[in-house]
Design a protein around this motif. Structure first.
Motif, PDB file in Angstrom:
ATOM      1  N   LYS A  85       0.887  -1.104   0.076  1.00  0.00           N
ATOM      2  CA  LYS A  85      -0.013   0.082  -0.132  1.00  0.00           C
ATOM      3  C   LYS A  85       0.970   1.080   0.018  1.00  0.00           C
ATOM      4  CE  LYS A  85      -3.830   2.141   2.615  1.00  0.00           C
ATOM      5  NZ  LYS A  85      -4.857   2.055   3.705  1.00  0.00           N
ATOM      6  N   GLN A  86       1.786   1.201   0.838  1.00  0.00           N
ATOM      7  CA  GLN A  86       2.766   2.549   0.881  1.00  0.00           C
ATOM      8  C   GLN A  86       3.574   2.570  -0.392  1.00  0.00           C
ATOM      9  OE1 GLN A  86       5.294   2.719   4.398  1.00  0.00           O
ATOM     10  NE2 GLN A  86       6.666   4.342   3.366  1.00  0.00           N
ATOM     11  N   LEU A  87       3.930   1.386  -1.127  1.00  0.00           N
ATOM     12  CA  LEU A  87       4.937   1.679  -2.293  1.00  0.00           C
ATOM     13  C   LEU A  87       3.938   2.156  -3.371  1.00  0.00           C
ATOM     14  CD1 LEU A  87       7.440   0.950  -3.621  1.00  0.00           C
ATOM     15  CD2 LEU A  87       6.911  -1.261  -4.096  1.00  0.00           C
ATOM     16  N   LYS A  88       2.558   1.447  -3.366  1.00  0.00           N
ATOM     17  CA  LYS A  88       1.684   2.055  -4.359  1.00  0.00           C
ATOM     18  C   LYS A  88       1.651   3.673  -4.093  1.00  0.00           C
ATOM     19  CE  LYS A  88      -1.266   0.762  -7.799  1.00  0.00           C
ATOM     20  NZ  LYS A  88      -0.631   0.170  -8.886  1.00  0.00           N
ATOM     21  N   SER A  89       1.476   3.992  -2.981  1.00  0.00           N
ATOM     22  CA  SER A  89       1.356   5.426  -2.914  1.00  0.00           C
ATOM     23  C   SER A  89       2.363   6.283  -3.382  1.00  0.00           C
ATOM     24  CB  SER A  89       1.145   5.703  -1.531  1.00  0.00           C
ATOM     25  OG  SER A  89       1.003   7.241  -1.110  1.00  0.00           O
ATOM     26  N   ILE A  90       3.763   5.620  -3.216  1.00  0.00           N
ATOM     27  CA  ILE A  90       4.750   6.192  -3.832  1.00  0.00           C
ATOM     28  C   ILE A  90       4.655   6.243  -5.308  1.00  0.00           C
ATOM     29  CG2 ILE A  90       7.483   5.984  -3.688  1.00  0.00           C
ATOM     30  CD1 ILE A  90       7.448   4.987  -1.037  1.00  0.00           C
ATOM     31  N   ALA A  91       4.563   4.969  -5.778  1.00  0.00           N
ATOM     32  CA  ALA A  91       4.580   4.971  -7.319  1.00  0.00           C
ATOM     33  C   ALA A  91       3.625   5.704  -7.965  1.00  0.00           C
ATOM     34  CB  ALA A  91       4.058   3.447  -7.559  1.00  0.00           C
TER      35      ALA A  91
END
Length: 973
Positions: A85-91
């Motif tokens: 979820k956090q990486l998707k936010s970064i992406a």
């Protein structure tokens, strides 16, 4: 390069986990999925070792003087779901624009059947380099397809099985040309129309070798300066197709070699370089189904004439035969490689781009020659249509004739670029005010209309595209038109439906042993779990569809990812900063030494060119040092496997005025933590040198000790080992380097996107951040493991290695141990005694392990006649016991030979591996049973991995070299 200042360090502030989470069972720990041994199994192994606790084991193994006691300052551990979820936010911070920038990078279509069955398939991405070919026939066949594809398209006789990227492939061509050119010239001509990243990387590579790079116009070059080689771009970086025949003749008159960097898709329509005189062709196969990925990983290619086969850099798949006279594939001519030639090697390459080469070759298999030609024709027709429309509007195209790229002359560059950006389109900005457009297989008619509207400044065009078509000519001038056939072999002409392709890929996969089959206990190679959650983000469009030269304002997600990953790796290693540009471990070695070299030069000490390298250092180190213009001075090891301190001090003193660096691997490749590592580093520093630490064995150090603390000045990290990027059958990899504060100014730069230090060494990879699209794997691993999880993993890796060493020591002596009788995360078992007693060599044991369903450990390196075993933390006690049981059973088979119970020549080891064909045939005449051959352990009754071929005749393969898939059966004697 962004500095790791206090602002960025705020991202590591630890957040307390709520006690309620733990009470309700909401504290989902990924570490329990990554580290396989349970607490109970850990206790059992510790009891076997006679050690009271895991911490006590580490206290006895890792020297107290270098222990890192504070605990890593990393973000709080996240569950798989939380991390994704956090990486998707970064992406999501990345803006996925339509990039028509070109410069060697194009959007493309990855067929879903290839994405699902190769890129997302652990059966393909968790396999190891095919050094044990009997259990790697699937990958070797896919790589043979790659070599055949490249030879066909380039018109040259021989191709390797991939390199790192186009720019480094060009650099390898320069080095090869220097070695084989029949003149004494020291200059290399590079066309000014090559891609800028290639030009700069060549300049970086040439400097330490003392090679002069001449960048100029091939039409104006007068050869007043003798050259040993030349590099041309075909088509040029501006898109123009040039007739180089006259220039090639002049280069050959100089007894020099011509290298052509060629776009492989264009070669479906254009006369291939081999047909107009090129000696070498290099390039990238990225547009054959491999996502942009902000620059990588992509498979480069290198093709040349057969007479240069022994100088060919990288790996070469060849056709040989097995004991049953069945055609079999293997890596050919391995004596060329750096592990064997060491400081006499011309290249330090140990990482190819196998997984990407497999994708590219399968793209050609799926589409076939007609499909590849249709794609090339579509791209060219779209480009011709766009060019004619631009001319109708009033623009001049200065790149004619062209294939897919137009250089459009304009006095309103910024206005056009802004208008394109408003349509979410990136175009190329030229320094002379022109605008570049490169089309690809994803280009649509609607996109052509949008581009014409951008250039006209009007929504309504004064013509319709349909009006242009009757007036268009899609043919190339005769001198440039390809007339020769390509991809004629059956493999490229029979798998064009998805049903057939999927069955073919499954057939290939079934021939390969990967981590989906069993443990791969390779020392120094750290074949650990590549978790699905780590791999999942690789195919997100927010990461995959970004051009490496897209404006940084559009890539803020990647910039955040880079900053956080650099910060975390700096904390783990104790270094001031990290460069992510090196896109392989060997590249990291080379980059680290260049940084050291630049540091000495800025201090007026460019004469410091002596590199001390212990026998216990990693195998690629000597070749890397030679590539940096350094002279290798070896340091011996004592009977314990430790660096001979007296010899080190003596040679440091002897070469004090010219000492540049020490290259040391820690823990050493002998599998021990040397207690004197700080003294070793201090000795080098006292004599003005710098310490390069090879990070291949970082898996034994994370959370326990930090290279930057105990004396190293620079260290590369194998993200494809310690930090879970999968090996992919021999690539991709990433080899970023960490440096201490005084070396930060020298970190590598890039000519297109600003990065690096104030006194940077120049580019070492084609893309500014190497292979960014696989960095999310390591980000996920660190985020999900956290400080405690990473430290625990290191401890269990050391425990697992010691457990194996303990179980095997009575059967195969462990060659080196630390002061406490323990090893680090790997151990070397000595097989030389059984060679004397039973004439059983290390290869016999390696092949017999295949019958037990295991890949062999690292064989005969770093000590001939031994095996180096590294189990990693991801393997269970059950799997460790299975492997040990197999090794002990093999030792019993050897004892039977020693006692005379079993024939010394006709026995299960000498005849291994045993294929199903050998067992079901009528000709079984061995003195032992079929059951002994096929089922030497009870667990094999439940699951049996069958080697695809019997033992391969290496000598035959090198004597009768065949490295394409034309008529393999014809080469049987």
């Amino acid at each position: 390069m962004v500095s790791l200042d206090s602002k960025t360090k705020q991202t590591t502030t630890k957040k307390s986990r709520s006690p309620v989470d733990e009470v309700l069972g909401l504290d989902d720990q990924f570490v329990n999925r990554h580290v396989d041994p349970t607490p109970n199994e850990i206790d059992q192994m510790l009891k076997e070792l006679g050690v009271s606790s895991l911490d006590a084991l580490i206290d006895e193994t890792v020297p107290s003087s270098i222990r890192f006691q504070k605990g890593l300052n990393l973000p709080e551990t996240k569950s798989e779901h939380e991390a994704l979820k956090q990486l998707k936010s970064i992406a999501s911070q990345n803006q996925v624009f339509r990039s028509l920038i070109g410069m060697g990078y194009y959007d493309c279509i990855t067929p879903a059947a290839i994405q699902r069955n190769i890129l997302e398939n652990p059966g393909w991405y968790t396999a190891y380099t095919p050094y044990q070919p009997e259990i790697a026939q699937g990958r070797l066949e896919a790589l043979l397809n790659f070599q055949t594809m490249i030879s066909d398209l380039t018109g040259l006789e021989i191709s390797n099985s991939s390199l790192l990227d186009e720019a480094t492939a060009a650099a390898e061509a320069m080095s090869m040309s220097l070695g084989v050119a029949k003149n004494k010239a020291n200059a290399f001509f590079v066309s000014q129309n090559c891609h800028p990243q290639t030009i700069e990387l060549l300049q970086t590579r040439a400097k330490p070798l003392g090679v002069e790079i001449i960048v100029g116009d091939h039409q104006q070059f007068d050869f007043s300066t003798p050259i040993f080689g030349a590099l041309l771009q075909y088509p040029t970086t501006e898109g123009k197709i040039c007739d180089y025949r006259g220039f090639v003749e002049k280069v050959h008159e100089q007894k020099a070699l011509v290298t052509v960097a060629a776009d492989p898709l264009s070669l479906a329509l254009l006369t291939p370089p081999g047909e107009w005189g090129a000696d070498i062709a290099v390039g990238s196969t990225q547009r054959f189904g491999v996502p942009l990925g902000y620059g990588g990983p992509h498979a480069a290619y290198f093709a040349t004439k057969e007479k240069y086969k022994r100088q060919l850099p990288g790996r070469l798949v060849g056709v040989s035969k097995d004991t049953q006279d069945k055609p079999a594939l293997r890596l050919a001519l391995q004596t060329r490689e750096q592990h064997i030639r060491r400081d006499r090697a011309t290249s330090n390459i140990c990482t190819a781009q196998v997984l990407l080469a497999v994708i590219a070759s399968t793209y050609a298999v799926y589409h076939g020659p007609d499909g590849i030609k249709r794609i090339a024709e579509k791209v060219h027709r779209m480009t011709v249509t766009l060019a004619e429309g631009l001319k109708r509007i009033g623009y001049t195209i200065s790149s004619e004739p062209y294939f897919d790229t137009l250089k459009v002359e304009t006095e309103h560059q910024q206005q056009i670029l802004n208008a394109a950006e408003a349509q979410n389109i990136n175009l190329r900005r030229y320094a002379d005010g022109a605008v570049g457009i490169s089309l690809d297989e994803t280009t649509t008619v609607a996109e052509i209309v949008t581009l014409l509207q951008v250039f006209s400044g009007k929504e309504t065009l004064p013509f319709r595209l349909e009006e242009l078509v009757p007036e268009l000519t899609f043919e190339f001038p005769e001198a440039f038109t390809r007339t020769s056939d390509y991809l004629t072999e059956p493999v490229f002409n029979q798998y064009h439906s998805e049903t057939k392709l999927v069955r073919y890929l499954n057939h290939l996969q079934s021939k390969d042993l990967s981590l989906t089959t069993s443990m791969i206990p390779l020392g120094s190679c750290t074949m650990k779990l590549n978790a699905a959650a780590e791999m999942y983000p690789v195919t997100w469009s927010e990461f995959g569809k970004i051009h490496p030269f897209a404006p940084t304002a559009q890539t803020q997600g990647y910039q955040t990812l880079f900053t956080q990953l650099r910060q975390w790796l700096s904390e783990i290693t104790g270094f001031a900063d990290i460069s992510l540009q090196p896109n392989a471990g060997a590249q990291g070695e080379y980059t680290g030494l260049l940084v050291i070299r630049q540091y000495h030069e800025t201090r007026g000490e460019s004469h410091r060119n002596i590199c001390l390298i212990p026998e216990s250092a990693h195998g690629t180190n000597p070749a890397s040092a030679v590539m940096c213009g350094m002279k290798v001075v070896p340091i011996t090891c004592n009977e314990r496997g430790d660096i001979d301190l007296d010899e080190l001090r003596a040679k440091a003193e002897k070469y004090s005025d010219n000492l540049g660096a020490l290259m040391v691997t820690y823990p050493s490749t002998h599998g021990v933590f040397e207690t004197e590592i700080q003294t070793i580093c201090e000795t080098i520093h006292q004599h003005g040198g710098q310490v390069y630490l090879d990070g291949a064995n970082m898996n034994a150090q994370v959370g326990l000790c930090r290279p930057g603390d105990y004396g190293a000045d620079v260290c590369h990290l194998n993200l494809h080992k310690t930090f879970c990027i999968p090996h992919g059958g021999g690539g991709p990899g990433m080899g970023p380097i960490g440096v201490r504060e005084h070396l930060v100014p020298f970190l590598p730069s890039h000519p297109v996107i600003e990065t690096g230090g104030e006194q940077a060494i120049g580019a070492v990879s084609a893309a500014p951040w190497g292979s960014p699209s696989i960095l999310p794997i390591s980000w996920m691993f660190i985020a999900m493991m956290g400080a405690k999880g990473l430290t625990h993993a290191s401890k269990v890796a050391i425990l697992n290695a010691n457990y194996i060493a303990h179980r095997l020591d009575d059967h195969y002596p462990v060659l080196y141990k630390g002061n406490s009788g323990l090893v680090a995360h790997e151990c070397i078992i000595d097989l030389r005694l059984v060679k004397k007693s039973a004439n059983i060599g290390v290869d016999d044991i390696a092949k017999r392990l295949m019958d037990f369903g295991f890949h062999a450990p690292t064989v005969s390196w770093p000590v001939a006649g031994t095996m180096m075993v590294e189990p990693t933390e991801s393997e269970s006690k059950e799997e460790l016991d299975r492997f040990c049981d197999a090794m002990i059973a093999i030792r019993e088979e050897i004892r039977a030979i020693e006692s005379g119970e079993v024939d010394a020549e006709d026995n299960p080891l000498k005849n291994a591996p045993h294929t199903h064909e050998m067992l079901i045939g009528d000709g079984w005449q061995h003195s032992y049973s079929r059951e002994t051959a096929a089922y030497p352990a009870q667990w094999l009754r439940d699951y049996k991995f069958w080697p695809a071929v019997g033992r391969i005749d290496n000598a035959y393969g090198d004597r009768n070299l065949v490295c394409s898939c034309v008529g393999m059966e014809a080469y049987k004697e």
